[in-house]
Write an enzyme that holds these catalytic residues in place. Sequence first.
Site, PDB file in Angstrom:
ATOM      1  N   ASP A  58      -3.293  -3.669   0.390  1.00 57.59           N
ATOM      2  CA  ASP A  58      -2.406  -3.810  -0.756  1.00 57.59           C
ATOM      3  C   ASP A  58      -1.004  -4.144  -0.245  1.00 57.59           C
ATOM      4  OD1 ASP A  58      -1.523  -3.506  -3.498  1.00 57.59           O
ATOM      5  OD2 ASP A  58      -0.628  -1.615  -2.853  1.00 57.59           O
ATOM      6  N   ASP A  61      -2.506   2.360  -1.531  1.00 58.85           N
ATOM      7  CA  ASP A  61      -1.811   3.603  -1.881  1.00 58.85           C
ATOM      8  C   ASP A  61      -1.861   3.923  -3.360  1.00 58.85           C
ATOM      9  OD1 ASP A  61      -0.063   1.499  -2.690  1.00 58.85           O
ATOM     10  OD2 ASP A  61       1.602   2.942  -2.712  1.00 58.85           O
ATOM     11  N   ASP A 100      -5.951   0.785  -6.268  1.00 61.62           N
ATOM     12  CA  ASP A 100      -6.670   0.549  -5.011  1.00 61.62           C
ATOM     13  C   ASP A 100      -7.881   1.459  -4.854  1.00 61.62           C
ATOM     14  OD1 ASP A 100      -4.685  -1.323  -4.122  1.00 61.62           O
ATOM     15  OD2 ASP A 100      -3.402   0.378  -3.605  1.00 61.62           O
TER      16      ASP A 100
END
Length: 809
Positions: free
Chosen positions: A511, A701, A705
Amino acid sequence: MTKKDMDQMPGMDDHESQDVHDLSSDQMAQHQDADHHGQMDMHHENGSDHDHAAGHHNHMAGMDMGHNSHHDMSNMNMNHDHGDMGQHQQGTQKNDHDMNGMNMQHSHSGKHDMSNMDMNHSGDHDMGGMDMDQHDGHDMSGMDMGHDMGGMHGMHGMHGMHGMAGMGGMNMGDMRRRFWWSLGLMVIIVIITPFMGMILPFTITFPGSQWVTAVLSIALYLIGTKPFFDGAVSELKSHKPAMMSLISMGLLVTFWYSIYALLANAFLGAHVMDYFWEFATLTVIMLLGHLIEMSATMRAGDATAELRKLMPDTAHVKHGDTFMDMPASQLENGMVVQVQAGESFPADGEIQSGQTQVDESLMTGESKLISKKVGDPVIGGSINGDGTVLVKLNKVGNQSFVGQLQATLLASQTSKSTVETLASRVASWLFWVALVFAIGALIIWTPINGLSYAINIAVTTLVIACPHALGLAVPMVIQRTKAIAAKDGILIKNNQAVLSSSKTIKYALMDKTGTLTNGNFSVQDLTTYQDFDRNQVLAIMSGLDQQSSHPLAQSILNYAKDQQVTPATAENVKALPGYGITGEIKGQDYALVSNKYLDEHHIDYQPLKSDATVSYLTDGRQVLAAIAQGDTIKDSAQAFIDSLKRDHIIPVLVTGDNQATANRVAQQLGITEVKSQVSPQDKIKLVKEYQAKGPVMMIGDGINDAPALAQANLSVAIGAGTKVAQASADAVLISPSLTKISDLISLSRHASRKQVENLCWGAGYNIIAIPAAAGVFAFAGITLNPMIGAIVMSLSTVIVAVNAMLLRK
């Protein structure tokens, strides 16, 4: 009445807003839908007072529910959803509702119809002392008191334990107690029992000591073997005998043959060697191995439980011209709810009235506030900004974004937890090898040397197969790996994924926001117009924002502090919902607003080109300055990307942000594969697509995700991120440096090699010893003396332990 209902009973929750209040008993009569009565005051004028005393719903001791007349309580819903039970330990949770002393005595003959009363409890409820006497004439037919513990979904936090499929009901406290009791019994047995019939220097025998040994062994059998027998039953039911079956076979043979030997020696004058010594040590070593493994895995959280925490307990539901608080679990599509500033949206819907800015970072992963007006969609669990809005719900419960995310997470974690470990496969092979050789020895040696000799050979074969070293091979490596990783700033949760996947990782999907970037706002550009002084406009901006807790405001204040600029003194500061903020400084009105405000007020300005969030400072006539605030790349990001490339792992940037922003970050870091504007559902699809090409590591995080983290072969959550992400991941990066992930990969590769070495030591001994014990090489004059076999078995256990302790980064 749900747990959330109790939070909203009159006298338990006072709302400061004048628009939100509980219905009086007269107003309740106007609402016929029982689902909308989440906050009923159940005081009855006829003398039946259901007094829910002010206080927290967890403390109901002494609660008097006496009834002096007929009350129809059909369909009364008392669901208590306690899906979030932390570390998935059945039997060790604290009581969620203390009902000691709760008096439900009925001293009258009036009939209480409680049919269809639903009292499902998914948590532990202490009802000790609850008085339910004299229920004569009370119709409780259909009353459902099932205990739903589905929220624990199979103890996914323990899916890293090899061979523990059947130990789902065992918790750490119970396992620890069994180990210590078993250890105490073992010590005594080892001292007073000869080893393979041989008196050791520390052996203390006395008349009748064999009977003391038998009694202690029976106690050990009852205390220490249950976890393994339960696990073996589970394995055999699934037609996949593995570690639990192998251990159980060794325990059964050593114990019951020893009992037979004791009786035969005492009453038949025979000279049969017992295996109490081996039984005791096998039990304790296996308990120790699994205790180590459980302790190494218990921190794995429940991602779905963390998701549930995002949703508010109650919602302000519109009823006519008023609003009534009701449990969020009872919301239905089509309802209109009021969401005040700073509150979470209770479900997915569409704004019907008002405008605001919404923080969707938990859902989208992007630290950018999104303006919302009438007709715009909102996501349940996201946080409302500084405006009060009315939302018409269109997706509640399982249909909502969070509900679908829960289902996706559960499916991914379940699939991942069923992967068979190397240790389980080795144990499965040894189980069948030992069983086949033992049966073969019995059949072949019976006609040659008689049944008694054949039984002795078969038993020796099964005893030699006892997996002392094999049971410690993996737990010792796991414990050492976790200890080294913890010192390095990484918490390993799923041992299986870390040890088995790291050596083959081909792609690293990551990410952007909060992973490669810092995940918070910072000033990237400050541009002034009309030759205005830079420090002057910064003083005005920070002065307007001085009393605000808004992320953008804090970013400007931090920037002013760094630039050593003192904020100006502002008066009459007011928030402009959906636009920004306004205030008066030295008699002059200023506003720090979005371009939308300038357009609507027809103020000319020169747009500042930036991928970040841009705000403009205006005095109502002209624009004085523009400030761009966005995310910054972490200092360790470049070194991390470079280390991945050196390890021949391909980095892939996956973000929900726009293409331009994603490309800018990727170019700075040298990432060639970029996937932008990706939804949580698309992220898990991407992981699956890359998994078709090779093993995938996922780093993230945010809540968005979580499904991808659960799906990936190896996943790492950023410690500063959400608890949902951390609960979904195999490891959590506590250190601020991303390069520690590369260190984890290196460590886990070394650990994986140690694991294979230990399995070779443990299983290799058995592979050689089992055929020898069965007499396969007897034609060449080679047989395995049980004593020699036991000594070699002990040495292999020591070698495995020492080899694990030699693990280094």
